[in-house]
Every structure is written in C-alpha cells, then in structure tokens.
Motif scaffolding. Structure first.
Motif, mmCIF file in Angstrom:
data_model
loop_
_atom_site.group_PDB
_atom_site.id
_atom_site.type_symbol
_atom_site.label_atom_id
_atom_site.label_comp_id
_atom_site.label_asym_id
_atom_site.label_seq_id
_atom_site.Cartn_x
_atom_site.Cartn_y
_atom_site.Cartn_z
ATOM 1 N N LYS A 237 -10.656 0.790 5.192
ATOM 2 C CA LYS A 237 -9.788 -0.162 4.500
ATOM 3 C C LYS A 237 -9.481 0.394 3.119
ATOM 4 O O LYS A 237 -10.390 0.798 2.398
ATOM 5 C CB LYS A 237 -10.479 -1.520 4.408
ATOM 6 N N ARG A 238 -8.208 0.390 2.751
ATOM 7 C CA ARG A 238 -7.754 1.149 1.593
ATOM 8 C C ARG A 238 -8.541 0.828 0.323
ATOM 9 O O ARG A 238 -9.055 1.732 -0.343
ATOM 10 C CB ARG A 238 -6.263 0.901 1.359
ATOM 11 N N ILE A 239 -8.649 -0.445 -0.035
ATOM 12 C CA ILE A 239 -9.336 -0.816 -1.284
ATOM 13 C C ILE A 239 -10.813 -0.449 -1.200
ATOM 14 O O ILE A 239 -11.375 0.165 -2.107
ATOM 15 C CB ILE A 239 -9.170 -2.319 -1.574
ATOM 16 N N ALA A 240 -11.443 -0.824 -0.086
ATOM 17 C CA ALA A 240 -12.867 -0.527 0.091
ATOM 18 C C ALA A 240 -13.107 0.977 0.132
ATOM 19 O O ALA A 240 -14.084 1.477 -0.444
ATOM 20 C CB ALA A 240 -13.385 -1.178 1.366
ATOM 21 N N GLU A 241 -12.205 1.702 0.789
ATOM 22 C CA GLU A 241 -12.354 3.155 0.878
ATOM 23 C C GLU A 241 -12.298 3.786 -0.500
ATOM 24 O O GLU A 241 -13.056 4.711 -0.815
ATOM 25 C CB GLU A 241 -11.248 3.744 1.757
ATOM 26 N N ASN A 242 -11.409 3.283 -1.359
ATOM 27 C CA ASN A 242 -11.276 3.811 -2.711
ATOM 28 C C ASN A 242 -12.553 3.569 -3.521
ATOM 29 O O ASN A 242 -13.047 4.462 -4.212
ATOM 30 C CB ASN A 242 -10.079 3.149 -3.398
ATOM 31 N N ILE A 243 -13.094 2.355 -3.399
ATOM 32 C CA ILE A 243 -14.321 2.020 -4.125
ATOM 33 C C ILE A 243 -15.491 2.858 -3.620
ATOM 34 O O ILE A 243 -16.251 3.434 -4.407
ATOM 35 C CB ILE A 243 -14.637 0.516 -3.985
#
Length: 323
Positions: A237-243
């Motif tokens: 998941k984009r946001i979670a992956e970034n974090i």
C-alpha cells in the motif's frame, strides 16, 4: 525467510534500535515504576544478537586473522574512540566507561571470535555451539557484559540462517508458540530480567534460567514475525510502503545510531533531564510520553549519523567505517 528478507529484517533492526533508545530514556524518570521497561529489557538485546548471528555466516567463513581485523575495525575501533571521548569530554569514570561504554560491541566481537573458533572444530556446528555456550557459562565474569547470556542468541541466529528452509516451513507455528509464551511471560511477570544469567543462576534457580532464555528468544521471534506480517499485509500500500521503507532505511544504520545515542541519550539527555514529577499520570508517562521521547531521539541520532558519516575520520573512528 523469503524474498522480502532484507526489507522486513531492516524494519526489525529499526525496531531493535528504537527499543534501545526508548529503554535508555526511562532513566529520566527513576521514580517511575515502569511496566514497559522490563519487557523491553527482557528481549531487545537478544533480538539484536539474534540478528547479528543470522547475518554472521559470511564473516565466519573468514580466517581467524581476517575476522579479527575486519570485526576489530568495525566494532573495537568505535569502542576505543567512544570510551576516550566519553572519559575526556563527558567526564565519565574510567573503570565504568572501560567496561560499559558501547558494551554491546565488545560482546558481539567476543561472540564472533568464539563462534569462529568453535567452527574450526571438526564436529557438527550444532554440538560445538552448545558445548561452547555451556563452557562459557562457567567462565568467571562472563555475565559482566552478558556474554554468556547473549552468545546463545548469536548461535541461534546462525542456526536459523543455516536451516532457514526448515524454519520457513514452520515459521507460523513458531511465531504462534512464541507469541503465546511471551504473552504468558508478561502476564506472569517473567519479563523482569535477572542481573546475571550465568552458571550460578542455572544451578540455584534452573527454572528462572530457562525462563529468561526463552523469554528473550520468544520476544525476538515475535518482533521478527510481526515485522514480516506488517510487510506482507501493508508493504504494497503506497502510504504504508513509503513509511515502512523509510523506517527500514533507518534500520540500516543501527551501529551508528547505537554510538550516537550513547552521547545524546545516555550521557546527555538522561543525565541532565530528570522527570521527578510524573507527567500527567504514570500510565501516560510509561506508555506514551517516554516512548515518544525515545522515538524522537532515535530519529535525531539517525540524522546525526547521516550528517557526520561522510566525514571520513568520524566514519572510521565511530561508525566502524560503514559504507
């Protein structure tokens, strides 16, 4: 351990160094009867040593001379540099700093050396690891830097790497068993660490000895399992992956962060800032306030490492010539 091994193990490293920072921050509130700190201290160093053992097979293929040189540069040079700087600039006591300053590096170096020597014996490594650990338990003062306690986890990390295909097949079962035992340990107050896990503890209180060993092991496995599950379910998941990606990057700098937090947290913040009055409530202080401070200070230490690592002399003397 699967294809995403590097990604989620870097996250595990971040969690491990974060727990170190948080654990040290509790010194600011000496009157607080913390429920969190004993839990952290029951497994965070076993977790570190398990990871070191897992990544040790390549290094343990070196000759003893090459291993001593490489690990000496990586671990012992920062020990000497940090000890001198602490004594000269911070005013630490000579005997105390010679023993305790960045003590984990000394312990890790000894674990590498013992493991390498045992690997040279022409009998199965599983047997030599067990025998060397038993012998280590008898060595006087082996508990001073927790060598005889943490060496067990170094060996376990090595064996997990060696038999990773077998562990892969049973990892969910091992995670569930570890989660159950670690949860039970918290409920039964077994997570309060002993002063020394050595032969005297084994002889006088064998149950306590084995509980301490398995609390550390189960806690480490739980953290590794949770990090893998987080990557599996949220990593795409984009946001979670970034974090997760950013936290994993921080996890690659654990050696440097450990050095910097020695000066920022152990020798500065916790020495001069005392929370003699509990903030709002003891529960808030224990579960939210101090962990939040630890998280912020961990990030500060990380950014200090990033800013100073390009300076060659600092990189060599304090960060083990990290690349």
């Amino acid at each position: 351990m699967g294809k995403d091994r590097i990604a989620y193990l870097d996250l595990v490293k971040f969690v491990a160094i974060l727990l170190v920072c948080i654990g040290h921050c509790y010194v600011m509130s000496p009157n607080l009867e913390s429920s969190i700190r004993p839990i952290i201290y029951s497994f965070h160093m076993p977790l570190f040593m398990l990871l070191c053992g897992y990544f040790s097979p390549h290094s343990l293929e070196f000759s003893i001379r090459t291993l001593v040189v490489k690990k000496g540069k990586q671990l012992l040079i920062p020990v000497v540099s940090c000890t001198i700087l602490t004594i000269v600039l911070v005013g630490g006591e000579l005997r105390e700093e010679l023993i305790g300053c960045v003590w984990f590096f000394k312990t890790l170096f000894v674990c590498y050396l013992i493991a390498k020597v045992t690997k040279c014996v022409k009998i199965p490594i599983e047997i030599t690891f067990l025998l060397s650990w038993v012998v280590l338990l008898f060595i006087p003062f082996g508990g001073t830097l927790m060598i005889n306690f943490l060496y067990f986890y170094f060996c376990m990390g090595y064996l997990i790497h060696k038999y990773q295909n077998a562990f892969q097949a049973y990892k969910f079962f091992l995670f569930c068993i570890s989660l159950f035992f670690f949860s039970l340990s918290i409920c039964m107050n077994w997570t309060v660490p002993c002063d020394k896990v050595d032969i005297n503890l084994l002889i006088n209180s064998p149950m306590t000895f084995f509980i301490q060993i398995f609390v550390g092991l189960s806690g480490a496995i739980v953290v590794i399992g949770i990090c893998e599950l987080i990557y599996k379910f949220f990593g795409k998941k984009r946001i979670a992956e970034n974090i997760l990606s950013k936290l994993s990057i921080i996890g690659r700098y654990t050696l440097g962060i450990y050095v910097v937090q020695t000066f920022i947290i152990e020798r500065s913040v916790t020495k001069y800032i005392k929370l003699n009055e509990v903030i709002i409530s003891s529960t808030f202080t224990d579960f939210i306030f101090i962990p939040l401070i630890g998280f912020v200070l961990c990030l500060i230490c990380y950014y200090i490492v990033c800013l100073t690592q390009p300076i060659k002399i600092i990189n060599i003397l304090f960060y083990g010539n990290q690349q």
